[in-house]
Design a protein around this motif. Structure first.
Motif, PDB file in Angstrom:
ATOM      1  N   UNK A 354      24.576  28.095   5.248  1.00 23.87           N
ATOM      2  CA  UNK A 354      24.085  29.419   5.624  1.00 23.87           C
ATOM      3  C   UNK A 354      22.757  29.726   4.935  1.00 23.87           C
ATOM      4  N   UNK A 355      21.920  30.565   5.621  1.00 26.73           N
ATOM      5  CA  UNK A 355      20.716  31.098   4.990  1.00 26.73           C
ATOM      6  C   UNK A 355      21.111  32.231   4.037  1.00 26.73           C
ATOM      7  N   UNK A 356      20.110  32.752   3.308  1.00 26.87           N
ATOM      8  CA  UNK A 356      20.396  33.848   2.389  1.00 26.87           C
ATOM      9  C   UNK A 356      20.907  35.080   3.113  1.00 26.87           C
ATOM     10  N   UNK A 357      20.435  35.273   4.383  1.00 28.44           N
ATOM     11  CA  UNK A 357      20.877  36.440   5.153  1.00 28.44           C
ATOM     12  C   UNK A 357      22.201  36.197   5.871  1.00 28.44           C
ATOM     13  N   UNK A 358      22.823  35.050   5.621  1.00 26.96           N
ATOM     14  CA  UNK A 358      24.122  34.768   6.222  1.00 26.96           C
ATOM     15  C   UNK A 358      24.058  34.080   7.563  1.00 26.96           C
ATOM     16  N   UNK A 359      22.850  33.776   8.052  1.00 24.43           N
ATOM     17  CA  UNK A 359      22.722  33.109   9.354  1.00 24.43           C
ATOM     18  C   UNK A 359      23.150  31.646   9.238  1.00 24.43           C
ATOM     19  N   UNK A 360      23.946  31.194  10.233  1.00 30.47           N
ATOM     20  CA  UNK A 360      24.427  29.816  10.239  1.00 30.47           C
ATOM     21  C   UNK A 360      23.286  28.860  10.568  1.00 30.47           C
ATOM     22  N   UNK A 361      23.139  27.817   9.740  1.00 30.24           N
ATOM     23  CA  UNK A 361      22.100  26.809   9.952  1.00 30.24           C
ATOM     24  C   UNK A 361      22.703  25.506  10.436  1.00 30.24           C
ATOM     25  N   UNK A 362      23.800  25.096   9.789  1.00 31.15           N
ATOM     26  CA  UNK A 362      24.380  23.789  10.123  1.00 31.15           C
ATOM     27  C   UNK A 362      25.787  23.709   9.545  1.00 31.15           C
ATOM     28  N   UNK A 363      26.440  22.579   9.790  1.00 29.29           N
ATOM     29  CA  UNK A 363      27.723  22.229   9.167  1.00 29.29           C
ATOM     30  C   UNK A 363      27.585  20.842   8.566  1.00 29.29           C
ATOM     31  N   UNK A 364      28.167  20.652   7.382  1.00 30.97           N
ATOM     32  CA  UNK A 364      28.187  19.347   6.743  1.00 30.97           C
ATOM     33  C   UNK A 364      29.618  19.007   6.397  1.00 30.97           C
ATOM     34  N   UNK A 365      29.939  17.717   6.508  1.00 31.81           N
ATOM     35  CA  UNK A 365      31.311  17.361   6.199  1.00 31.81           C
ATOM     36  C   UNK A 365      31.568  15.872   6.226  1.00 31.81           C
ATOM     37  N   UNK A 366      32.868  15.550   6.248  1.00 35.83           N
ATOM     38  CA  UNK A 366      33.333  14.162   6.152  1.00 35.83           C
ATOM     39  C   UNK A 366      34.386  13.919   7.216  1.00 35.83           C
ATOM     40  N   UNK A 367      34.303  12.732   7.844  1.00 31.39           N
ATOM     41  CA  UNK A 367      35.333  12.280   8.777  1.00 31.39           C
ATOM     42  C   UNK A 367      36.007  11.059   8.163  1.00 31.39           C
ATOM     43  N   UNK A 368      37.331  11.099   8.103  1.00 31.19           N
ATOM     44  CA  UNK A 368      38.099  10.000   7.504  1.00 31.19           C
ATOM     45  C   UNK A 368      39.011   9.389   8.565  1.00 31.19           C
ATOM     46  N   UNK A 369      39.004   8.059   8.623  1.00 32.11           N
ATOM     47  CA  UNK A 369      39.873   7.335   9.561  1.00 32.11           C
ATOM     48  C   UNK A 369      41.292   7.307   8.995  1.00 32.11           C
ATOM     49  N   UNK A 370      42.212   7.988   9.694  1.00 37.26           N
ATOM     50  CA  UNK A 370      43.605   8.036   9.224  1.00 37.26           C
ATOM     51  C   UNK A 370      44.530   7.362  10.231  1.00 37.26           C
ATOM     52  N   UNK A 371      43.953   6.471  11.053  1.00 35.99           N
ATOM     53  CA  UNK A 371      44.766   5.799  12.068  1.00 35.99           C
ATOM     54  C   UNK A 371      45.905   5.024  11.427  1.00 35.99           C
ATOM     55  N   UNK A 372      45.617   4.235  10.399  1.00 34.61           N
ATOM     56  CA  UNK A 372      46.657   3.459   9.735  1.00 34.61           C
ATOM     57  C   UNK A 372      47.689   4.365   9.087  1.00 34.61           C
TER      58      UNK A 372
END
Length: 642
Positions: A354-372
């Motif tokens: 988020x920016x200082x004014x609360x505006x959404x800029x992006x999302x960051x994260x992680x994807x984990x393979x849990x097939x097994x």
């Protein structure tokens, strides 16, 4: 070739100075030509004035223009006194030339049009015309008038245009010399000023920038002037200070980037970043291990593009809601489709940027393979269910073992008293009159029926628990089916049930215990009758030979577990009814002891258990197919006698 600033400045000054000098010379030469031409004209007109005045006086005395004497000599004098003069002519209004003098021979055909135009003009006129490719002549003409101021002819003097060009060249040379002197002086003066006020400070600026560029971030430039160069030096000093601070920050950022890259590449997870529209703007290299795509192949694509088609719309809507609320993504499990089309189960975690004014800029994260992990969880769940089922079967086996041990005792302890009670009832029935003591007689009948039912249960328990050896031999299955059908045929007719036989003639004999297999067929036929209930129905009997081509229940190459091998030929018997069918949840229970879906008092729940027990003793298979409301089919697989 590289040209430095000093050379460029000199070149610019030269071009500007030469241009201005050339323009000034051109403007002045043009004016000079006009001025010099006017001077020649005045001189020629002055030379011809005396001749004109003389001819006017003589003509006033009554002579004609052609009667004058000495005019040709006067013309010759004018030609001699005028520089570059070509001719002097006196012509009448009719165009005829009466007197002339030439410095060199000239074709009169060039002169006559000029004379004619001067006669027609009736005032002084200067004309330029060409007599050869290299020679042009200025013709100066003025009218000859009588005392009444009437034109009677013209005097024309021709001058070679070279005299004007010569004078012009002299002027040009003069201006060129002056211009060159001016250029030299200007270059020297400007160059001196340029060195002091521009070039030297510029050298200091270049030196400072060069040092700064080599990494000497503490370099500063000090100038003593108070002009724009000093302002430039101060601006450079401020920029250098800011850049030094920035470089320190950049080095720290670069270290963090290297650390982040090492973490992103060392972890087995896919680290990602998407913009506020859901498009990937960063993917770590591990996306190729999880999804099969190179990082650059994911950039610009929406996050939900990789979801399974069946889940895509649902998760697209969910993503939009999460973006609107700017919520964290925690443990979101989805089915994704890899580049090669395989399904992979992943768990996604992410946070909003988020920016200082609360505006959404992006999302960051992680994807984990849990097939097994998911497969292991499912296998563990299946194993747990199998364990539960096995545990239940062990409990039931324990119960059956207990029932087996109790069966003999029950037979003696319960069956003998039941026999005595049954004899007592039979004795009372003989002593009582059915007509006079009808109520008592009915009660005795009910008691007798229930005792007979209890006796049937006891017999079934004994049969179920009894581990007798089979007396097997080759038996004609078709004949056994027909014999079994005869025993229940009467009841089928009573229930209005149609019997349909699809018997294959010439079947090979099966290796079975005839008596026990007859019990199996009768039990299945009775179950079919009860399943149809009231109303018209149909029971179908089938028999045929089949070659086993697929691995299945008790079919394969597992020693000690399978009854039949692949490729083996077997006899198949099917008993199918059009009854009510068996609910799906009960299909796995129908062979369990004491399980029944019949009303209380209408079944013991041992019939199909005994049937399966008999078939297991024969190493035969019984399977069931049923659809609620449409009917049930039992399929028995028997070994063929060798």
């Amino acid at each position: 070739m590289r040209i430095n600033i000093r050379e460029k400045l000199i070149l610019i000054i030269l071009i500007i100075t030469i241009g201005l000098t050339s323009l000034y010379t051109f403007l002045n030469v043009k004016a000079f030509i006009v001025l010099y031409k006017d001077g020649i004209k005045e001189k020629i007109y002055a030379e011809s004035f005396y001749l004109n005045h003389t001819m006017r006086r003589v003509i006033d005395m009554g002579l004609s223009l052609g009667d004058l004497k000495g005019v040709s000599l006067e013309c010759q004098d004018i030609v001699k006194r005028t520089p570059y003069s070509q001719y002097c002519l006196v012509a009448g209004n009719d165009g005829e030339i009466y007197y002339s003098a030439f410095s060199e021979k000239i074709d009169l055909s060039h002169i006559r049009p000029v004379i004619q135009k001067a006669i027609e003009t009736e005032h002084e006129i200067v004309q330029l015309y060409r007599v050869s490719p290299k020679t042009s002549i200025y013709d100066f003409s003025r009218p000859i008038k009588d005392i009444r101021d009437k034109q009677i002819g013209v005097i024309s003097v021709g001058v070679d245009s070279k005299i004007i060009k010569l004078k012009v060249w002299q002027i040009v040379r003069y201006f060129i010399i002056i211009g060159l002197l001016f250029i030299v002086f200007s270059v020297i003066a400007i160059f001196a000023l340029f060195n002091v006020n521009f070039l030297n400070p510029l050298k200091e600026l270049i030196s400072g920038v060069s040092k700064f560029g080599k990494g000497e971030l503490d370099t500063r430039i000090e100038l003593k002037s108070e002009d724009e160069m000093n302002d430039l030096a101060e601006a450079f000093n401020k920029m250098a200070e800011n850049l030094r601070k920035t470089m320190v920050s950049v080095e720290a950022i670069q270290k963090e980037q290297v650390r982040f890259k090492d973490i992103a590449e060392s972890t087995g997870d896919w680290i990602w970043e998407i913009d506020k529209e859901g498009k990937y703007i960063y993917s770590s290299p591990n996306v190729e291990n999880i999804m099969g795509y190179k990082p650059k192949e994911t950039l610009g694509r929406y996050c939900y593009d990789f979801f399974h088609p069946d889940d895509r719309e649902e998760f697209k809507k969910l993503s939009s809601e999460v973006f609107i609320r700017k919520e964290k993504i925690e443990g979101l499990v989805t089915r994704n489709v890899k580049k090669n089309g395989e399904i992979v189960i992943v768990e996604t975690t992410g946070v909003p940027v988020l920016k200082e004014n609360g505006e959404l800029v992006a999302y960051r994260g992680v994807v984990r393979d849990i097939t097994r992990r998911k497969k292991a969880e499912q296998q563990l769940k299946d194993a747990y269910l199998k364990l539960q089922k096995t545990q239940f079967q062990l409990i039931q086996a324990g119960k059956m073992e207990a029932v087996g041990r109790m069966a003999s005792g029950v037979a003696h302890e319960v069956k003998n008293p039941l026999g005595i009670i049954l004899q007592s009832i039979n004795y009372l029935e003989k002593k009582l009159s059915e007509e006079r003591e009808k109520d008592i007689f009915d009660v005795l009948k009910i008691a007798k029926n229930n005792i007979m039912r209890a006796d049937g249960i006891i017999r079934a328990l004994v049969d179920f628990s009894r581990q007798e050896e089979l007396s097997v031999k080759p038996v004609d299955i078709n004949k056994l089916l027909n014999d079994s059908l005869m025993l229940v045929e009467y009841r089928m007719k009573q229930e209005d049930i149609i019997i349909e036989k699809e018997i294959t003639e010439g079947l090979p004999k099966a290796i079975i215990d005839r008596g026990k297999m007859e019990q199996v067929f009768i039990n299945l036929l009775l179950n079919a009758i009860e399943a149809i209930g009231e109303g018209k129905g149909k029971v179908t009997l089938r028999s045929y030979v089949k070659k086993l081509t697929e691995v299945g229940y008790r079919i394969g190459r597992r020693k000690g577990e399978d009854f039949f091998e692949l490729g083996e030929k077997v006899v198949i018997v099917e008993v199918e009814d059009s009854g009510c069918g068996i609910p799906k949840e009960n299909l796995d229970k129908i062979f369990e002891p004491f399980f029944t879906s019949k009303d209380t008092g209408k079944g013991t729940g041992l019939g199909l258990s005994i049937t399966k027990n008999i078939l297991d003793m024969h190493k035969a298979i019984i399977q069931v197919e049923s659809e609620l409301g449409k009917g049930t089919k039992f399929i028995i697989t028997l070994q063929i006698a060798k």
